[in-house]
Design an enzyme around this catalytic site. Sequence first.
Site, PDB file in Angstrom:
ATOM      1  N   GLY A 159       0.688  -8.373  -1.511  1.00 39.44           N
ATOM      2  CA  GLY A 159       1.437  -7.426  -2.346  1.00 39.44           C
ATOM      3  C   GLY A 159       2.915  -7.766  -2.270  1.00 39.44           C
ATOM      4  N   ARG A 181      -7.182  -8.641  -2.246  1.00 41.20           N
ATOM      5  CA  ARG A 181      -8.277  -8.065  -3.039  1.00 41.20           C
ATOM      6  C   ARG A 181      -8.362  -8.741  -4.404  1.00 41.20           C
ATOM      7  NH1 ARG A 181      -7.608  -1.669  -3.002  1.00 41.20           N
ATOM      8  NH2 ARG A 181      -5.453  -2.362  -2.922  1.00 41.20           N
ATOM      9  N   ARG A 243      -0.036  -2.408   9.945  1.00 42.11           N
ATOM     10  CA  ARG A 243      -0.536  -1.281  10.725  1.00 42.11           C
ATOM     11  C   ARG A 243      -1.462  -1.804  11.815  1.00 42.11           C
ATOM     12  NH1 ARG A 243       2.944   1.219   8.815  1.00 42.11           N
ATOM     13  NH2 ARG A 243       2.910   3.190   7.671  1.00 42.11           N
ATOM     14  N   GLU A 272      -0.181   4.171  18.239  1.00 39.87           N
ATOM     15  CA  GLU A 272       1.262   4.322  18.511  1.00 39.87           C
ATOM     16  C   GLU A 272       1.598   5.729  18.951  1.00 39.87           C
ATOM     17  OE1 GLU A 272       3.535   2.958  15.146  1.00 39.87           O
ATOM     18  OE2 GLU A 272       2.473   1.064  15.124  1.00 39.87           O
ATOM     19  N   HIS A 293       7.479  -0.830  16.259  1.00 36.75           N
ATOM     20  CA  HIS A 293       7.377  -0.426  14.838  1.00 36.75           C
ATOM     21  C   HIS A 293       8.769  -0.333  14.201  1.00 36.75           C
ATOM     22  CE1 HIS A 293       4.841   1.934  11.717  1.00 36.75           C
ATOM     23  NE2 HIS A 293       5.844   1.308  11.124  1.00 36.75           N
TER      24      HIS A 293
HETATM   25  C1  8YV Z   1       8.321   3.262   8.189  1.00 39.44           C
HETATM   26  C2  8YV Z   1       6.323   1.838   7.537  1.00 39.44           C
HETATM   27  O1  8YV Z   1       9.303   3.194   9.128  1.00 39.44           O
HETATM   28  O2  8YV Z   1       6.923   2.706   5.436  1.00 39.44           O
HETATM   29  C3  8YV Z   1       6.045   2.277   6.154  1.00 39.44           C
HETATM   30  O3  8YV Z   1       4.877   2.193   5.754  1.00 39.44           O
HETATM   31  O4  8YV Z   1       5.498   1.310   8.156  1.00 39.44           O
HETATM   32  C4  8YV Z   1       7.568   1.990   8.277  1.00 39.44           C
HETATM   33  O5  8YV Z   1       8.306   0.836   8.160  1.00 39.44           O
HETATM   34  C5  8YV Z   1       7.508   4.486   8.429  1.00 39.44           C
HETATM   35  O6  8YV Z   1       6.300   4.470   7.791  1.00 39.44           O
HETATM   36  C6  8YV Z   1       8.249   5.715   8.037  1.00 39.44           C
HETATM   37  O7  8YV Z   1       7.405   6.816   7.839  1.00 39.44           O
END
Ligand code: 8YV
Length: 331
Positions: A159, A181, A243, A272, A293
């Site tokens: 993506g 996909r 993730r 996490e 993260h």
């Molecule tokens: C964010 C992230 O910091 O945006 C995302 O999907 O993984 C991160 O980089 C986090 O999600 C903020 O809610």
Amino acid sequence: MVRKKPIVVVTRKLPDVVETRMCELFDTRLNVSDAPLSQAELAQALRTADVLVPTVTDRIDAQLIEQAGDNLKLIANFGNGVDNIDVAAAVKRGLTVTNTPGVLTDDTADMTMALILAVARRVVEGAHTITAGEWTGWSPTWMLGSRIAGKRLGIVGMGRIGQAVARRAKSFGLSIHYHNRRRVAAGVEEALEATYWDSLDQMLARMDIVSVNCPHTPATYHLLSARRLKLLRPSAIVVNTARGEIIDELTLTKMLEAGDIAGAGLDVFEHEPAVPNKLLRLAKAGKVTLLPHMGSATHEGRIDMGEKVIVNVKTFMDGHRPPDRVLPNML
Ligand code: 8YV
């Protein structure tokens, strides 16, 4: 008649400029302490709010959504990934869900490259020898890593972020391979000189470096399962800035311990902020580089994310469809 401002509950501390603007526009309830909310506090927020602005640290599941007040209309996630929200349950209840795509692409891709380089070139390990006072001087055979130019990079998820990683990696001399996909447009493939692999299994078996860049959805949970991880070459490096749930973390850890793969760079974890002790030990031994993260953690990115949230809330409150609406069939 003066229209009442919507009550917007923000679950975490956002950049000051974002909070200031939100307070001008909405009846905004901030979390100045930044302490993550408990499920009970989140339930209370959902009862009070017209709009909830959660982050990745808030689990907005179906049980919580059931307890929402009648006023709640919008969940405007501060984040791109929406795996913290049960989008189907929210939509079923008539809620709109939005996210913040596009504005953290470059930052996350930069961090992916940083991890690739950190692991391959032993950056953290080397830096540690200096701060630990262990460096005794240059040696021709000491602290050798692996050259990344000429190696094969397999991107899982092509993506926005996957393509941004590919652009960077190509300029570092890596050859680009990807599994997605859907195959991306021919023009994009051509510009990146990217090879599409319909079979993830076959791609994994042939890569030097694998980068995970797909969203976490029910379909990608443990996409890099024990079986698939075992297809990797012993010299392979795995990098994840997407993730933790996409990789079977336990198996990855065991394989790193056994030397069945060469290394890993992880910015995200399955549970996490818990990081398994075994991974910590591997990090101390220089086998893995672990980050908390922080893929999108730039001042600019976080302000851009906040602006996206504001546009989504404002557009929605003005009676229009917000630009970043998320529907269950998009996941
Ligand atoms: C964010 C992230 O910091 O945006 C995302 O999907 O993984 C991160 O980089 C986090 O999600 C903020 O809610």
